[in-house]
Design a protein around this motif. Structure first.
Motif, PDB file in Angstrom:
ATOM      1  N   LEU A 171       1.200   2.013  -9.550  1.00  0.00           N
ATOM      2  CA  LEU A 171       2.602   1.639  -9.666  1.00  0.00           C
ATOM      3  C   LEU A 171       2.854   0.519  -8.671  1.00  0.00           C
ATOM      4  O   LEU A 171       2.757   0.709  -7.462  1.00  0.00           O
ATOM      5  CB  LEU A 171       3.511   2.834  -9.355  1.00  0.00           C
ATOM      6  N   PHE A 172       3.122  -0.661  -9.205  1.00  0.00           N
ATOM      7  CA  PHE A 172       3.415  -1.832  -8.377  1.00  0.00           C
ATOM      8  C   PHE A 172       4.930  -1.957  -8.246  1.00  0.00           C
ATOM      9  O   PHE A 172       5.639  -1.942  -9.246  1.00  0.00           O
ATOM     10  CB  PHE A 172       2.873  -3.117  -9.017  1.00  0.00           C
ATOM     11  N   GLY A 173       5.404  -2.102  -7.024  1.00  0.00           N
ATOM     12  CA  GLY A 173       6.825  -2.340  -6.774  1.00  0.00           C
ATOM     13  C   GLY A 173       7.004  -3.749  -6.255  1.00  0.00           C
ATOM     14  O   GLY A 173       6.394  -4.121  -5.255  1.00  0.00           O
ATOM     15  N   SER A 207       5.299  -5.548  -3.154  1.00  0.00           N
ATOM     16  CA  SER A 207       5.696  -5.114  -1.819  1.00  0.00           C
ATOM     17  C   SER A 207       5.097  -3.744  -1.526  1.00  0.00           C
ATOM     18  O   SER A 207       4.914  -3.374  -0.369  1.00  0.00           O
ATOM     19  CB  SER A 207       7.223  -5.069  -1.693  1.00  0.00           C
ATOM     20  N   ILE A 208       4.779  -2.985  -2.592  1.00  0.00           N
ATOM     21  CA  ILE A 208       4.187  -1.659  -2.451  1.00  0.00           C
ATOM     22  C   ILE A 208       3.343  -1.367  -3.684  1.00  0.00           C
ATOM     23  O   ILE A 208       3.695  -1.771  -4.793  1.00  0.00           O
ATOM     24  CB  ILE A 208       5.281  -0.576  -2.260  1.00  0.00           C
ATOM     25  N   THR A 209       2.216  -0.689  -3.487  1.00  0.00           N
ATOM     26  CA  THR A 209       1.348  -0.274  -4.586  1.00  0.00           C
ATOM     27  C   THR A 209       1.010   1.195  -4.363  1.00  0.00           C
ATOM     28  O   THR A 209       0.516   1.561  -3.290  1.00  0.00           O
ATOM     29  CB  THR A 209       0.054  -1.111  -4.629  1.00  0.00           C
ATOM     30  N   GLY A 255      -2.484   7.646  -2.754  1.00  0.00           N
ATOM     31  CA  GLY A 255      -2.185   6.885  -1.548  1.00  0.00           C
ATOM     32  C   GLY A 255      -1.207   5.778  -1.866  1.00  0.00           C
ATOM     33  O   GLY A 255      -0.781   5.605  -3.011  1.00  0.00           O
ATOM     34  N   VAL A 256      -0.856   5.036  -0.841  1.00  0.00           N
ATOM     35  CA  VAL A 256       0.080   3.931  -0.989  1.00  0.00           C
ATOM     36  C   VAL A 256      -0.424   2.767  -0.146  1.00  0.00           C
ATOM     37  O   VAL A 256      -0.876   2.956   0.984  1.00  0.00           O
ATOM     38  CB  VAL A 256       1.522   4.356  -0.611  1.00  0.00           C
ATOM     39  N   PHE A 257      -0.382   1.589  -0.727  1.00  0.00           N
ATOM     40  CA  PHE A 257      -0.772   0.371  -0.018  1.00  0.00           C
ATOM     41  C   PHE A 257       0.498  -0.422   0.218  1.00  0.00           C
ATOM     42  O   PHE A 257       1.137  -0.902  -0.719  1.00  0.00           O
ATOM     43  CB  PHE A 257      -1.779  -0.435  -0.847  1.00  0.00           C
ATOM     44  N   VAL A 258       0.871  -0.516   1.484  1.00  0.00           N
ATOM     45  CA  VAL A 258       2.116  -1.186   1.832  1.00  0.00           C
ATOM     46  C   VAL A 258       1.904  -2.000   3.105  1.00  0.00           C
ATOM     47  O   VAL A 258       1.265  -1.541   4.050  1.00  0.00           O
ATOM     48  CB  VAL A 258       3.275  -0.163   1.979  1.00  0.00           C
ATOM     49  N   PRO A 285      13.762  -1.499 -12.205  1.00  0.00           N
ATOM     50  CA  PRO A 285      13.285  -2.519 -13.148  1.00  0.00           C
ATOM     51  C   PRO A 285      12.196  -3.437 -12.596  1.00  0.00           C
ATOM     52  O   PRO A 285      11.423  -3.986 -13.354  1.00  0.00           O
ATOM     53  CB  PRO A 285      14.537  -3.326 -13.480  1.00  0.00           C
ATOM     54  N   GLU A 286      12.131  -3.580 -11.282  1.00  0.00           N
ATOM     55  CA  GLU A 286      11.129  -4.470 -10.691  1.00  0.00           C
ATOM     56  C   GLU A 286       9.851  -3.714 -10.336  1.00  0.00           C
ATOM     57  O   GLU A 286       9.288  -3.855  -9.252  1.00  0.00           O
ATOM     58  CB  GLU A 286      11.707  -5.160  -9.457  1.00  0.00           C
ATOM     59  N   THR A 287       9.400  -2.873 -11.270  1.00  0.00           N
ATOM     60  CA  THR A 287       8.158  -2.119 -11.085  1.00  0.00           C
ATOM     61  C   THR A 287       7.282  -2.288 -12.313  1.00  0.00           C
ATOM     62  O   THR A 287       7.757  -2.688 -13.377  1.00  0.00           O
ATOM     63  CB  THR A 287       8.425  -0.618 -10.887  1.00  0.00           C
TER      64      THR A 287
END
Length: 181
Positions: free
Chosen positions: A83-85, A21-23, A111-114, A48-50
């Motif tokens: 960091l993958f969420g 959902s987010i990187t 940066g963030v990819f969302v 925990p979901e990262t």
């Protein structure tokens, strides 16, 4: 020619990018292997979901292009960890911010990819400050509960007052009947 291992890594990164959902791209220069392990554990304990992965930039670029998101390739330059969420959109930024604050680390965010868009690192701080979905739901429920509780209290007071008036009138009538006899 790409080796089988590199193809597997690209496929893994494509899968992570497609599912996340987010990187978040993090510059990890200056961190030892031990520091990276502690960073992984600290973030994972909070969210925990990262998943935190140190990546090779060329493999990440191939994975981003393979997923149809060439902009995401810009998260990686020089020493980059991603960091993958996979859960709530705010979990990974909150966990990263909490760990870096507690550990007094200054990790530059590339940066963030969302939601299919590349944004600058300041968005991570903004997302970390947004309440999570359960927090927002609790606030809404609390906001709804408060007026309902107030209404119930008012109605209860009205019924109590009406009952007191009826009881007083009944006593008045009884005393008038007993006085007339």
């Amino acid at each position: 020619m790409a080796t089988e291992r590199k193809r597997e890594q690209v496929a893994l990164l494509e899968e992570r990018l497609g599912r996340a959902s987010i990187t978040i791209g993090i510059d990890y220069r200056g961190l030892s292997v031990k520091d990276m392990q502690e960073l992984r554990r600290g973030i994972r304990a909070e969210a925990p979901e990262t998943e935190l992965r140190v990546i090779k930039n060329t493999l990440w670029r191939r994975a981003a292009e393979g997923q149809g998101h060439p902009d995401a390739a810009d998260l990686a330059e020089e020493s980059t960890a991603l960091l993958f969420g996979f859960g709530d959109l705010t979990d990974a930024p909150k966990a990263l911010q909490k760990y870096t604050t507690d550990a007094r680390l200054d990790l530059p965010i590339r940066g963030v990819f969302v939601e299919g868009e590349l944004q600058d690192g300041s968005q991570v701080v903004a997302l970390a400050e947004v309440p999570s979905r359960p927090e927002l739901m609790a606030k809404v429920a609390g906001g709804l509960n408060s007026p309902i509780s107030g209404l119930a209290g008012v109605l209860n007071a009205v019924f109590r007052d009406v009952a007191a008036i009826v009881e007083a009138r009944a006593e008045q009538l009884e005393s008038a009947d007993s006085g007339a006899e």
